[in-house]
Design an enzyme around this catalytic site. Sequence first.
Site, PDB file in Angstrom:
ATOM      1  N   HIS A   8      42.381 -51.069  23.164  1.00  0.00           N
ATOM      2  CA  HIS A   8      43.268 -50.638  25.034  1.00  0.00           C
ATOM      3  C   HIS A   8      44.621 -51.307  24.245  1.00  0.00           C
ATOM      4  CE1 HIS A   8      40.663 -54.024  26.117  1.00  0.00           C
ATOM      5  NE2 HIS A   8      41.070 -54.447  26.487  1.00  0.00           N
ATOM      6  N   GLU A  44      37.756 -53.235  36.711  1.00  0.00           N
ATOM      7  CA  GLU A  44      39.136 -52.496  35.740  1.00  0.00           C
ATOM      8  C   GLU A  44      38.562 -50.615  35.084  1.00  0.00           C
ATOM      9  OE1 GLU A  44      37.709 -54.893  32.413  1.00  0.00           O
ATOM     10  OE2 GLU A  44      36.732 -53.007  31.287  1.00  0.00           O
ATOM     11  N   HIS A  79      47.972 -56.810  28.278  1.00  0.00           N
ATOM     12  CA  HIS A  79      47.607 -56.798  26.945  1.00  0.00           C
ATOM     13  C   HIS A  79      47.530 -56.094  25.994  1.00  0.00           C
ATOM     14  CE1 HIS A  79      43.507 -57.286  29.101  1.00  0.00           C
ATOM     15  NE2 HIS A  79      43.258 -56.609  27.409  1.00  0.00           N
TER      16      HIS A  79
HETATM   17  N1  CMX Z   1      51.877 -61.672  28.100  1.00  0.00           N
HETATM   18  C1  CMX Z   1      52.600 -62.324  27.820  1.00  0.00           C
HETATM   19  N2  CMX Z   1      53.030 -63.615  27.998  1.00  0.00           N
HETATM   20  C2  CMX Z   1      52.212 -63.975  29.406  1.00  0.00           C
HETATM   21  C3  CMX Z   1      50.872 -63.514  30.369  1.00  0.00           C
HETATM   22  C4  CMX Z   1      50.556 -62.032  29.719  1.00  0.00           C
HETATM   23  N3  CMX Z   1      49.406 -61.804  30.370  1.00  0.00           N
HETATM   24  N4  CMX Z   1      50.705 -64.767  30.929  1.00  0.00           N
HETATM   25  C5  CMX Z   1      51.315 -65.441  30.666  1.00  0.00           C
HETATM   26  N5  CMX Z   1      51.972 -65.628  30.351  1.00  0.00           N
HETATM   27  C6  CMX Z   1      53.016 -66.469  29.612  1.00  0.00           C
HETATM   28  C7  CMX Z   1      53.565 -66.827  30.990  1.00  0.00           C
HETATM   29  O1  CMX Z   1      55.214 -65.716  31.368  1.00  0.00           O
HETATM   30  C8  CMX Z   1      54.417 -68.509  30.699  1.00  0.00           C
HETATM   31  O2  CMX Z   1      55.697 -68.244  30.074  1.00  0.00           O
HETATM   32  P1  CMX Z   1      56.034 -68.988  29.985  1.00  0.00           P
HETATM   33  O3  CMX Z   1      56.144 -71.130  29.751  1.00  0.00           O
HETATM   34  O4  CMX Z   1      57.769 -69.114  29.240  1.00  0.00           O
HETATM   35  O5  CMX Z   1      56.919 -68.883  31.649  1.00  0.00           O
HETATM   36  C9  CMX Z   1      53.306 -68.248  30.047  1.00  0.00           C
HETATM   37  O6  CMX Z   1      52.819 -67.344  29.200  1.00  0.00           O
HETATM   38  C10 CMX Z   1      52.061 -69.422  30.219  1.00  0.00           C
HETATM   39  O7  CMX Z   1      51.716 -69.135  31.698  1.00  0.00           O
HETATM   40  P2  CMX Z   1      50.953 -68.975  32.901  1.00  0.00           P
HETATM   41  O8  CMX Z   1      51.079 -68.590  33.979  1.00  0.00           O
HETATM   42  O9  CMX Z   1      51.487 -70.694  33.368  1.00  0.00           O
HETATM   43  O10 CMX Z   1      49.549 -69.496  32.577  1.00  0.00           O
HETATM   44  P3  CMX Z   1      48.129 -69.264  33.145  1.00  0.00           P
HETATM   45  O11 CMX Z   1      47.634 -69.558  34.467  1.00  0.00           O
HETATM   46  O12 CMX Z   1      48.818 -67.707  33.825  1.00  0.00           O
HETATM   47  O13 CMX Z   1      47.221 -68.636  32.292  1.00  0.00           O
HETATM   48  C11 CMX Z   1      46.760 -67.339  30.457  1.00  0.00           C
HETATM   49  C12 CMX Z   1      48.262 -67.549  30.827  1.00  0.00           C
HETATM   50  C13 CMX Z   1      47.489 -66.009  29.188  1.00  0.00           C
HETATM   51  C14 CMX Z   1      46.367 -68.366  29.615  1.00  0.00           C
HETATM   52  C15 CMX Z   1      46.138 -66.494  30.454  1.00  0.00           C
HETATM   53  O14 CMX Z   1      46.429 -65.136  32.020  1.00  0.00           O
HETATM   54  C16 CMX Z   1      44.409 -66.186  30.495  1.00  0.00           C
HETATM   55  O15 CMX Z   1      43.849 -66.672  30.296  1.00  0.00           O
HETATM   56  N6  CMX Z   1      43.831 -65.170  29.508  1.00  0.00           N
HETATM   57  C17 CMX Z   1      43.121 -64.218  29.473  1.00  0.00           C
HETATM   58  C18 CMX Z   1      41.841 -63.559  29.690  1.00  0.00           C
HETATM   59  C19 CMX Z   1      42.419 -62.480  30.553  1.00  0.00           C
HETATM   60  O16 CMX Z   1      43.845 -62.222  30.467  1.00  0.00           O
HETATM   61  N7  CMX Z   1      41.370 -61.647  31.370  1.00  0.00           N
HETATM   62  C20 CMX Z   1      41.822 -60.403  32.494  1.00  0.00           C
HETATM   63  C21 CMX Z   1      42.061 -60.183  31.391  1.00  0.00           C
HETATM   64  C22 CMX Z   1      39.698 -59.113  31.188  1.00  0.00           C
HETATM   65  C23 CMX Z   1      40.073 -57.946  30.190  1.00  0.00           C
HETATM   66  O17 CMX Z   1      40.743 -57.109  29.401  1.00  0.00           O
HETATM   67  O18 CMX Z   1      39.179 -57.527  29.965  1.00  0.00           O
HETATM   68 CO    CO Z   2      41.246 -55.596  27.714  1.00  0.00          CO
END
Ligand code: CMX
Ligand code: CO
Length: 135
Positions: A8, A44, A79
């Site tokens: 997806h 979702e 993502h």
């Molecule tokens: N895509 C690309 N870059 C991303 C991002 C994304 N989705 N989310 C965060 N970033 C980038 C930010 O822009 C930031 O970059 P800079 O340092 O250059 O500004 C960096 O990553 C860190 O981001 P942050 O905002 O400080 O960190 P968060 O606390 O928001 O954490 C992340 C980011 C990815 C670790 C967190 O979103 C995570 O753990 N994701 C995994 C779980 C998830 O997304 N679950 C929901 C979907 C569930 C599903 O699909 O079923």
């Molecule tokens: Co997903």
Amino acid sequence: MKLLNLDHVAIAVADLDEAVAGYRRQYGVEPLSREVVEEQGVEEAMIPVGGSFVQLLRPLSDESPVGRFLAKNGPGLHHVAYAVPSIDDALAHLKAEGVRLIDQSPRTGGRGARIAFVHPKELAGTLIELVELHE
Ligand code: CMX
Ligand code: CO
């Protein structure tokens, strides 16, 4: 390591009903399922497109990963998710490669799938989800 399919593409939205209605009206597609996944802090909707899905994500709170993303960026691509035959094998391979993982071990996602995330700063600025689906 093997990727079976693009499972997806996930899109963060503030209003799930509005996004689902937009996809229905503009693209003639309909969600196959809609569920709350507490562990990921999202509601979702999964819309089938060919062999893959569009996953529309609404955050359950502002402090969840999708909530923080929306606050920072507004709605948009969040993502991509690749299906793998074995998530344990995939994680072992990525660990051996020194890849920055968000999940060291699998969690439960929508559809009861085992999922794990790879950090977006690891490769091409893309948050990657690995999905192992039940048969
Ligand atoms: N895509 C690309 N870059 C991303 C991002 C994304 N989705 N989310 C965060 N970033 C980038 C930010 O822009 C930031 O970059 P800079 O340092 O250059 O500004 C960096 O990553 C860190 O981001 P942050 O905002 O400080 O960190 P968060 O606390 O928001 O954490 C992340 C980011 C990815 C670790 C967190 O979103 C995570 O753990 N994701 C995994 C779980 C998830 O997304 N679950 C929901 C979907 C569930 C599903 O699909 O079923
Ligand atoms: Co997903």
